[in-house]
Design a protein around this motif. Structure first.
Motif: not given
Length: 207
Positions: A121-139
């Motif tokens: 669950r920690v891995v899924e949470g970290v992955s989801s969080f960082l995916d959102q950060v990466l999306t904002h970086l790309d944007r």
């Protein structure tokens, strides 16, 4: 071509048969060898989780073996009896019962073990969080590139206008000076001719 519908994950397959995610992943590794394939299922681009169709799930479930029931696990062993004969006297000795609570810390030597309750669950949470950060970086980069493109375009347009103004202002300066010279010459010539006309028919010594 009919699209394959995949709605199962390692976690959902395990939850349906009371197994953990790691067990299903071990079955997956065995299935790759037995089926002689490089992959079973497919990675979901949005969640990053491996997804399985019903048929692919059934391949993994071939390794499922039902655990023994709790009643079988806790059945007490038959108590043996020991008889000692001394003449006509019979003495029955009871064997001590095994089982009960066992404190494993006595074997482990004590100490404190720190652990994460649910690492998956920690891995899924970290992955989801960082995916959102990466999306904002790309944007953000996309917006910065758009601003840069517009600024560069404006710079080119202004630069073209400045060059055009410099060229046309120079033409204006030269044309204005040429017109001024011609204007002065024409005016001077006209003034001389008018003066000459004014003296026509008059005595030379006339006041």
């Amino acid at each position: 071509m009919k699209q394959v519908q995949r709605s199962h994950t390692f976690r959902s397959i395990g939850a349906a048969i009371n197994r953990d995610k790691r067990t299903i992943q071990n079955w997956y590794a065995k299935a790759l060898v037995d089926e002689k394939c490089a992959e079973i299922g497919a990675i979901d681009e949005r969640s990053g989780a491996r997804m399985f169709s019903d048929d692919e799930r059934d391949i993994l479930l071939k390794y499922y073996v039902e655990l023994p029931t709790s009643s079988r696990r806790h059945t007490k062993p038959t108590r043996p009896e020991l008889e000692i004969c001394d003449g006509t006297e019979i003495v029955t000795l009871d064997t001590p019962e095994m089982g009960g609570a066992i404190d494993l810390s006595q074997f482990a030597g004590g100490g404190i073990i720190q652990r994460i309750d649910d690492p998956d669950r920690v891995v899924e949470g970290v992955s989801s969080f960082l995916d959102q950060v990466l999306t904002h970086l790309d944007r953000d980069l996309e917006e910065k590139r758009s601003k840069l493109d517009k600024t560069a375009q404006a710079r080119e347009q202004v630069s073209d206008k400045v060059r055009e103004f410099a060229f046309r202002s120079e033409l204006y300066r030269r044309d204005a000076q040429a017109i001024a010279r011609e204007q002065n010459t024409a005016a001077s010539d006209l003034s001389t001719m008018l003066e000459q006309l004014a003296q026509l028919g008059k005595p030379e010594n006339a006041a």
